[in-house]
Design a protein around this motif. Structure first.
Motif, PDB file in Angstrom:
ATOM      1  N   PHE A  46       0.596  15.229  13.855  1.00 45.27           N
ATOM      2  CA  PHE A  46       1.419  14.470  14.793  1.00 45.27           C
ATOM      3  C   PHE A  46       0.834  13.096  15.104  1.00 45.27           C
ATOM      4  CE2 PHE A  46       2.387  18.888  15.643  1.00 45.27           C
ATOM      5  CZ  PHE A  46       3.771  18.873  15.708  1.00 45.27           C
ATOM      6  N   TYR A  47       1.732  12.202  15.521  1.00 43.33           N
ATOM      7  CA  TYR A  47       1.377  10.923  16.126  1.00 43.33           C
ATOM      8  C   TYR A  47       1.819  10.964  17.581  1.00 43.33           C
ATOM      9  CZ  TYR A  47       0.975   8.708  11.491  1.00 43.33           C
ATOM     10  OH  TYR A  47       0.626   8.360  10.217  1.00 43.33           O
ATOM     11  N   ILE A  48       1.123  10.217  18.409  1.00 51.18           N
ATOM     12  CA  ILE A  48       1.560   9.967  19.778  1.00 51.18           C
ATOM     13  C   ILE A  48       1.951   8.493  19.845  1.00 51.18           C
ATOM     14  CG2 ILE A  48       0.915   9.869  22.219  1.00 51.18           C
ATOM     15  CD1 ILE A  48       1.045  12.713  21.170  1.00 51.18           C
ATOM     16  N   HIS A  49       3.228   8.242  20.063  1.00 50.74           N
ATOM     17  CA  HIS A  49       3.725   6.887  20.270  1.00 50.74           C
ATOM     18  C   HIS A  49       3.783   6.688  21.782  1.00 50.74           C
ATOM     19  CE1 HIS A  49       5.282   6.153  16.105  1.00 50.74           C
ATOM     20  NE2 HIS A  49       5.104   7.469  16.079  1.00 50.74           N
ATOM     21  N   TYR A  50       3.271   5.563  22.259  1.00 50.40           N
ATOM     22  CA  TYR A  50       3.227   5.359  23.705  1.00 50.40           C
ATOM     23  C   TYR A  50       3.427   3.893  24.057  1.00 50.40           C
ATOM     24  CZ  TYR A  50      -1.606   3.910  22.870  1.00 50.40           C
ATOM     25  OH  TYR A  50      -2.725   3.262  22.413  1.00 50.40           O
ATOM     26  N   PHE A  51       3.903   3.701  25.281  1.00 48.39           N
ATOM     27  CA  PHE A  51       4.098   2.354  25.795  1.00 48.39           C
ATOM     28  C   PHE A  51       3.994   2.392  27.310  1.00 48.39           C
ATOM     29  CE2 PHE A  51       8.247   4.322  25.692  1.00 48.39           C
ATOM     30  CZ  PHE A  51       8.871   3.897  26.862  1.00 48.39           C
ATOM     31  N   THR A  52       3.699   1.228  27.881  1.00 49.22           N
ATOM     32  CA  THR A  52       3.671   1.118  29.336  1.00 49.22           C
ATOM     33  C   THR A  52       4.945   0.416  29.782  1.00 49.22           C
ATOM     34  OG1 THR A  52       2.442  -0.957  29.236  1.00 49.22           O
ATOM     35  CG2 THR A  52       1.151   1.061  29.487  1.00 49.22           C
ATOM     36  N   THR A  53       5.393   0.804  30.940  1.00 44.07           N
ATOM     37  CA  THR A  53       6.592   0.215  31.534  1.00 44.07           C
ATOM     38  C   THR A  53       6.372   0.142  33.041  1.00 44.07           C
ATOM     39  OG1 THR A  53       9.014   0.307  31.492  1.00 44.07           O
ATOM     40  CG2 THR A  53       7.865   2.379  31.858  1.00 44.07           C
ATOM     41  N   PRO A  54       7.026  -0.779  33.717  1.00 40.88           N
ATOM     42  CA  PRO A  54       6.902  -0.800  35.184  1.00 40.88           C
ATOM     43  C   PRO A  54       7.343   0.550  35.769  1.00 40.88           C
ATOM     44  CG  PRO A  54       7.959  -2.797  34.402  1.00 40.88           C
ATOM     45  CD  PRO A  54       7.860  -1.870  33.223  1.00 40.88           C
ATOM     46  N   SER A  55       6.652   0.983  36.790  1.00 44.85           N
ATOM     47  CA  SER A  55       6.947   2.285  37.405  1.00 44.85           C
ATOM     48  C   SER A  55       8.400   2.405  37.841  1.00 44.85           C
ATOM     49  CB  SER A  55       6.020   2.527  38.598  1.00 44.85           C
ATOM     50  OG  SER A  55       4.683   2.612  38.151  1.00 44.85           O
ATOM     51  N   VAL A  56       9.004   1.302  38.258  1.00 51.08           N
ATOM     52  CA  VAL A  56      10.401   1.356  38.705  1.00 51.08           C
ATOM     53  C   VAL A  56      11.369   1.626  37.555  1.00 51.08           C
ATOM     54  CG1 VAL A  56      10.023  -0.091  40.736  1.00 51.08           C
ATOM     55  CG2 VAL A  56      10.690  -1.151  38.569  1.00 51.08           C
ATOM     56  N   LYS A  57      10.926   1.384  36.310  1.00 46.25           N
ATOM     57  CA  LYS A  57      11.768   1.627  35.136  1.00 46.25           C
ATOM     58  C   LYS A  57      11.485   2.966  34.463  1.00 46.25           C
ATOM     59  CE  LYS A  57      12.724  -3.107  33.680  1.00 46.25           C
ATOM     60  NZ  LYS A  57      12.719  -3.998  32.514  1.00 46.25           N
ATOM     61  N   LYS A  58      10.509   3.701  34.966  1.00 46.01           N
ATOM     62  CA  LYS A  58      10.085   4.940  34.302  1.00 46.01           C
ATOM     63  C   LYS A  58      11.244   5.925  34.142  1.00 46.01           C
ATOM     64  CE  LYS A  58       7.149   8.980  34.710  1.00 46.01           C
ATOM     65  NZ  LYS A  58       6.259   9.745  35.553  1.00 46.01           N
ATOM     66  N   ASP A  59      11.938   6.223  35.216  1.00 45.04           N
ATOM     67  CA  ASP A  59      13.030   7.203  35.154  1.00 45.04           C
ATOM     68  C   ASP A  59      14.148   6.736  34.221  1.00 45.04           C
ATOM     69  OD1 ASP A  59      11.708   8.930  36.874  1.00 45.04           O
ATOM     70  OD2 ASP A  59      12.711   8.134  38.656  1.00 45.04           O
ATOM     71  N   ASP A  60      14.465   5.441  34.269  1.00 43.78           N
ATOM     72  CA  ASP A  60      15.498   4.905  33.381  1.00 43.78           C
ATOM     73  C   ASP A  60      15.058   5.010  31.915  1.00 43.78           C
ATOM     74  OD1 ASP A  60      17.120   4.264  35.527  1.00 43.78           O
ATOM     75  OD2 ASP A  60      16.409   2.185  35.630  1.00 43.78           O
ATOM     76  N   ALA A  61      13.790   4.738  31.641  1.00 42.46           N
ATOM     77  CA  ALA A  61      13.278   4.821  30.275  1.00 42.46           C
ATOM     78  C   ALA A  61      13.330   6.258  29.761  1.00 42.46           C
ATOM     79  CB  ALA A  61      11.853   4.284  30.204  1.00 42.46           C
ATOM     80  N   ILE A  62      12.919   7.207  30.592  1.00 43.09           N
ATOM     81  CA  ILE A  62      12.945   8.614  30.180  1.00 43.09           C
ATOM     82  C   ILE A  62      14.376   9.082  29.962  1.00 43.09           C
ATOM     83  CG2 ILE A  62      12.447  10.967  30.958  1.00 43.09           C
ATOM     84  CD1 ILE A  62       9.818   9.855  32.118  1.00 43.09           C
ATOM     85  N   THR A  63      15.277   8.673  30.822  1.00 38.11           N
ATOM     86  CA  THR A  63      16.692   9.021  30.646  1.00 38.11           C
ATOM     87  C   THR A  63      17.232   8.422  29.359  1.00 38.11           C
ATOM     88  OG1 THR A  63      17.024   9.156  33.035  1.00 38.11           O
ATOM     89  CG2 THR A  63      18.992   8.837  31.680  1.00 38.11           C
ATOM     90  N   PHE A  64      16.896   7.173  29.091  1.00 36.59           N
ATOM     91  CA  PHE A  64      17.334   6.520  27.865  1.00 36.59           C
ATOM     92  C   PHE A  64      16.803   7.253  26.631  1.00 36.59           C
ATOM     93  CE2 PHE A  64      16.662   3.539  24.388  1.00 36.59           C
ATOM     94  CZ  PHE A  64      17.933   3.029  24.224  1.00 36.59           C
ATOM     95  N   ILE A  65      15.522   7.578  26.641  1.00 35.59           N
ATOM     96  CA  ILE A  65      14.911   8.272  25.505  1.00 35.59           C
ATOM     97  C   ILE A  65      15.554   9.637  25.310  1.00 35.59           C
ATOM     98  CG2 ILE A  65      12.783   9.340  24.643  1.00 35.59           C
ATOM     99  CD1 ILE A  65      11.285   7.037  26.157  1.00 35.59           C
ATOM    100  N   SER A  66      15.718  10.378  26.382  1.00 32.16           N
ATOM    101  CA  SER A  66      16.328  11.711  26.293  1.00 32.16           C
ATOM    102  C   SER A  66      17.739  11.644  25.727  1.00 32.16           C
ATOM    103  CB  SER A  66      16.362  12.384  27.665  1.00 32.16           C
ATOM    104  OG  SER A  66      15.062  12.599  28.136  1.00 32.16           O
ATOM    105  N   SER A  67      18.518  10.687  26.184  1.00 31.00           N
ATOM    106  CA  SER A  67      19.881  10.514  25.669  1.00 31.00           C
ATOM    107  C   SER A  67      19.875  10.144  24.195  1.00 31.00           C
ATOM    108  CB  SER A  67      20.622   9.436  26.457  1.00 31.00           C
ATOM    109  OG  SER A  67      20.790   9.816  27.784  1.00 31.00           O
TER     110      SER A  67
END
Length: 81
Positions: A46-67
Motif C-alpha cells: 500500500f501507499y498512503i496519500h496525504y495532504f493538509t487542509t485548513p481545519s474548517v475544510k476537513k469535513d467538506d474534504a472528507i465528504t467530497f472524497i467519500s462521494s
C-alpha cells in the motif's frame, strides 16, 4: 490550524483505477482543499496519500472524497484513514 487527511491505496492497481485516483487527487487540488498531495510507502502492498487542509475544510474534504470514491466505484480500493 490545519489537519491532515490520509488515503490508503494499494500499490498494485490497474491503469483505469490509477486514472481515477489521479482524477481524485487533481479534483482535491482544483477544489482548493490542498496545493499538493504527498505519498509514502505503507508496507509492501500500500501507499498512503496525504495532504493538509485548513481545519474548517476537513469535513467538506472528507465528504467530497467519500462521494468521489462512491461515484467512481473506488470504495473497495481506497480507504480514508
Amino acid at each position: 490550524m490545519t489537519t491532515t487527511i490520509r488515503l490508503r491505496i494499494p500499490k498494485d492497481i490497474d491503469t483505469a483505477t490509477e486514472r481515477k485516483i489521479r482524477k481524485l487527487k487533481g479534483s482535491l487540488i482544483a477544489q482548493s482543499f490542498t496545493d499538493i498531495i504527498h505519498f509514502d510507502d505503507d508496507g509492501e502492498d500500500f501507499y498512503i496519500h496525504y495532504f493538509t487542509t485548513p481545519s474548517v475544510k476537513k469535513d467538506d474534504a472528507i465528504t467530497f472524497i467519500s462521494s468521489f470514491l462512491s461515484e467512481e466505484a473506488l470504495t473497495e480500493v481506497a480507504t480514508i484513514l
